[in-house]
Every structure is written in C-alpha cells, then in structure tokens.
Enzyme design. Structure first.
Site, mmCIF file in Angstrom:
data_model
loop_
_atom_site.group_PDB
_atom_site.id
_atom_site.type_symbol
_atom_site.label_atom_id
_atom_site.label_comp_id
_atom_site.label_asym_id
_atom_site.label_seq_id
_atom_site.Cartn_x
_atom_site.Cartn_y
_atom_site.Cartn_z
ATOM 1 N N LEU A 84 -26.639 56.781 64.686
ATOM 2 C CA LEU A 84 -26.939 55.606 64.348
ATOM 3 C C LEU A 84 -25.985 54.638 63.792
ATOM 4 O O LEU A 84 -25.058 54.980 62.973
ATOM 5 C CB LEU A 84 -27.573 55.970 63.086
ATOM 6 C CG LEU A 84 -28.478 55.006 62.272
ATOM 7 C CD1 LEU A 84 -29.950 54.569 63.138
ATOM 8 C CD2 LEU A 84 -28.876 54.973 60.675
ATOM 9 N N HIS A 140 -33.492 49.884 41.521
ATOM 10 C CA HIS A 140 -32.683 49.744 42.608
ATOM 11 C C HIS A 140 -31.814 50.901 43.165
ATOM 12 O O HIS A 140 -31.523 51.232 44.004
ATOM 13 C CB HIS A 140 -31.634 48.381 42.187
ATOM 14 C CG HIS A 140 -32.310 47.119 41.826
ATOM 15 N ND1 HIS A 140 -33.067 46.781 42.792
ATOM 16 C CD2 HIS A 140 -32.096 46.324 40.958
ATOM 17 C CE1 HIS A 140 -33.522 45.420 42.521
ATOM 18 N NE2 HIS A 140 -32.991 45.027 41.174
ATOM 19 N N ASP A 154 -37.834 45.953 49.606
ATOM 20 C CA ASP A 154 -38.444 45.374 48.687
ATOM 21 C C ASP A 154 -39.304 46.319 47.605
ATOM 22 O O ASP A 154 -40.091 47.349 48.177
ATOM 23 C CB ASP A 154 -39.410 44.089 49.032
ATOM 24 C CG ASP A 154 -39.761 43.162 48.106
ATOM 25 O OD1 ASP A 154 -38.825 43.102 47.104
ATOM 26 O OD2 ASP A 154 -40.298 42.426 48.177
HETATM 27 C C1 IPE Z 1 -35.989 40.100 49.976
HETATM 28 O O1 IPE Z 1 -36.646 40.587 48.811
HETATM 29 C C2 IPE Z 1 -34.483 40.626 50.067
HETATM 30 C C3 IPE Z 1 -34.374 41.808 49.939
HETATM 31 C C4 IPE Z 1 -34.796 43.090 50.150
HETATM 32 C C5 IPE Z 1 -32.635 42.131 50.013
HETATM 33 P P1 IPE Z 1 -36.844 39.525 47.648
HETATM 34 O O2 IPE Z 1 -37.689 40.159 46.650
HETATM 35 O O3 IPE Z 1 -35.560 38.940 47.398
HETATM 36 O O4 IPE Z 1 -38.026 38.493 48.498
HETATM 37 P P2 IPE Z 1 -38.920 37.562 48.030
HETATM 38 O O5 IPE Z 1 -38.084 36.918 46.800
HETATM 39 O O6 IPE Z 1 -40.025 38.427 47.253
HETATM 40 O O7 IPE Z 1 -39.267 36.684 48.979
HETATM 41 C C1 IPE Z 2 -35.720 44.511 46.241
HETATM 42 O O1 IPE Z 2 -36.413 44.781 45.292
HETATM 43 C C2 IPE Z 2 -34.305 44.749 46.112
HETATM 44 C C3 IPE Z 2 -33.394 43.350 46.178
HETATM 45 C C4 IPE Z 2 -34.082 42.245 46.560
HETATM 46 C C5 IPE Z 2 -32.138 43.544 46.193
HETATM 47 P P1 IPE Z 2 -36.883 43.846 44.201
HETATM 48 O O2 IPE Z 2 -35.685 43.667 43.136
HETATM 49 O O3 IPE Z 2 -37.129 42.521 44.821
HETATM 50 O O4 IPE Z 2 -38.211 44.384 43.591
HETATM 51 P P2 IPE Z 2 -39.385 43.505 43.283
HETATM 52 O O5 IPE Z 2 -39.850 42.781 44.430
HETATM 53 O O6 IPE Z 2 -39.068 42.651 42.127
HETATM 54 O O7 IPE Z 2 -40.443 44.624 43.084
HETATM 55 MG MG MG Z 3 -38.640 41.626 45.746
#
Ligand code: IPE
Ligand code: IPE
Ligand code: MG
Length: 248
Positions: free
Chosen positions: A139, A45, A28
């Site tokens: 792994l 990403h 995240d």
């Molecule tokens: C969790 O992150 C999902 C992934 C990393 C794939 P999100 O960014 O979607 O989670 P929330 O919305 O902050 O809970």
């Molecule tokens: C995690 O990064 C990637 C996915 C959920 C696919 P985010 O896209 O949630 O990044 P933030 O939380 O907005 O910074």
């Molecule tokens: Mg996120």
C-alpha cells in the site's frame, strides 16, 4: 469457481472484484469524539491516529494500492495555537514511529501538501520515512499534510507559467494530463472512493481536481470510531455503484 470466490471473501467483503485502487479519507470528528467523553480534543486526535494505523493495515491486507489520509489542512492553522501544536506533535510521533508500527507490511509512505511551512523537525522526519519506505511495493500511504486543493492548483498554475516563460513548454501544451503532472499528486491515480465520516457533507478543500469522478461515502460515525466494518461497508457500497464517467 465457488470455492475460489469464497476464499476471497473477507467478512462479507468480496476482495476479488472492483476494489478501489485509491481510497481517500477525510479523518474528521476527533474533537467531537473527545468532547462526548469529556476529554480534551487532543485525546480525540490521538485516538484518530490509532484509527489511521488500523485502516492503513487493513487496506494493505486487502490489496488497496493507495490510501490518502487528510491529516492537516491549509485552513487548520486557524485553530488555537495549542491545538495546532498538539496536532504537529502527533504527526511528528506518527512519522517517528512509522517504520516500527508498520514493520513487515511493505507499506510505502509519501506526503502531499505544502511541507515548506512545517517545522524542520517534521520535514526531516518526512524525508527520512519517505526515503526509507520508497522501495516498498505494498500500500502507498499518502499523508496530506498542510494540504489544500486551491493552494495546490494555484501553485501548479504558477509553476506552469514559469515553465512557459522559460520556454520549457508552450501554452498549447497545457492540457488535463500536463496540469495533473504539476499537482502534488503527480503519478498517483485519482481517488476512486472518498470517505468522509463525522456527518459533514463537504470536501473542505480536499482533492478538488482529483475527485472529479470519485465516488463519495459519508457517515455519521466519528473518525476515532471508524472500524474495519465501516471500511468494508464503504468498499462494498462502492462495488455496487455504477460509474459512468459521463458515458452510458
Ligand atoms: C478537514 O476537517 C481537514 C482534516 C480532516 C485534516 P475540518 O474539521 O478541518 O473541516 P471543516 O472545518 O469541518 O470543513
Ligand atoms: C479532524 O478532527 C482532525 C483534523 C482536522 C486535524 P477535528 O479536530 O476536525 O474534529 P471535529 O470536527 O472538531 O469533531
Ligand atoms: Mg472537523
């Protein structure tokens, strides 16, 4: 003995004792990483995917057996169409290049999640990569793709109900072990350590059943900035935890 110990120490990490067998990461913070640089979210990403490749190689090198990476949740479909498409494109590229990127590493790749909802192109790539790496003994990289714990648990309950109706099992047979075998993670040990960067303190529907007794490691670091040093810190903190599993 001292010599032997020093040999197994890698940059301060003692890989000779109490290594987690299974590490799970919630990748995240990609969007915020990009925003802080004035870049489009997708650049975050992309960088996040590079971080995953580094972490995979590092985990493999120190002898971790399973790494589960949360790549796309069942709730992530709620994002703007354009972002979902960009994420799917990145996933496709990751799978297409996986063997080349991980050549010589003996890494096995599996996928958990509701893959039926993914495009045919991605499903074909998953089938190909999983088959091509199935015999590898290093792994096991488990990619959680369109994964959500509640969806997983509900699907397991539905399959159990069907098997009871069709006489394959009795209601009395349903115990923790049998239930586990109906989850996507059947055959994979529960995660010992769950890592969540980006300063959020929640599971976001990730491995709810499986993380009952996991150790959690949170950090403000954004996933694209997550380095080998952070990984080592998380593992070394884990090694100093006292896991009691309800006992004394
Ligand atoms: C969790 O992150 C999902 C992934 C990393 C794939 P999100 O960014 O979607 O989670 P929330 O919305 O902050 O809970
Ligand atoms: C995690 O990064 C990637 C996915 C959920 C696919 P985010 O896209 O949630 O990044 P933030 O939380 O907005 O910074
Ligand atoms: Mg996120």
């Amino acid at each position: 003995m001292r010599l032997l110990r020093r040999k197994t120490k890698k940059h301060g990490l003692d890989t000779s004792r109490d290594l987690p067998v299974h590490i799970a990461v919630i990748m995240d913070g990609n969007g915020r990483w990009a925003a802080r640089r004035g870049l489009p979210r997708n650049a975050g990403h992309r960088e996040g995917a590079n971080t995953l490749k580094r972490v995979v190689k590092e985990c493999n090198a120190i002898g971790i057996k399973y790494l589960t990476a949360f790549a796309f949740s069942t709730e992530n479909w709620n994002r703007p169409r354009q972002e979902v498409n960009a994420l799917m494109q990145l996933l496709l590229e990751f799978l297409q290049n996986a063997e080349k990127e991980l050549a010589g590493t003996n890494i096995r790749i599996t996928v958990i999640g509701d893959t039926d909802k993914l495009s045919e192109e991605i499903r074909n790539e998953i089938d190909r990569v999983v088959a091509n790496t199935a015999a590898n003994t290093g792994l096991n990289l488990v990619i959680a793709l369109n994964y959500g714990s509640r969806c997983e648990i509900a699907a397991a309950a539905a399959r159990i109900a069907r098997d009871v109706r069709e006489g394959r099992i009795e209601p009395e047979d349903v115990d923790e072990e049998l239930f586990s075998n109906y989850l996507y993670t059947s055959g994979i040990p529960d995660p010992d350590l769950v890592i969540r960067p980006s300063g959020e303190y929640r599971l976001s529907n990730f491995l709810l059943w499986q993380s009952s007794y996991s150790e959690f490691w949170y950090s403000d670091i954004l996933w694209p900035d997550f380095s080998k040093e952070h990984l080592y810190q998380a593992i070394s903190d884990y090694q100093n935890r006292n896991r009691r599993f309800g006992g004394l």
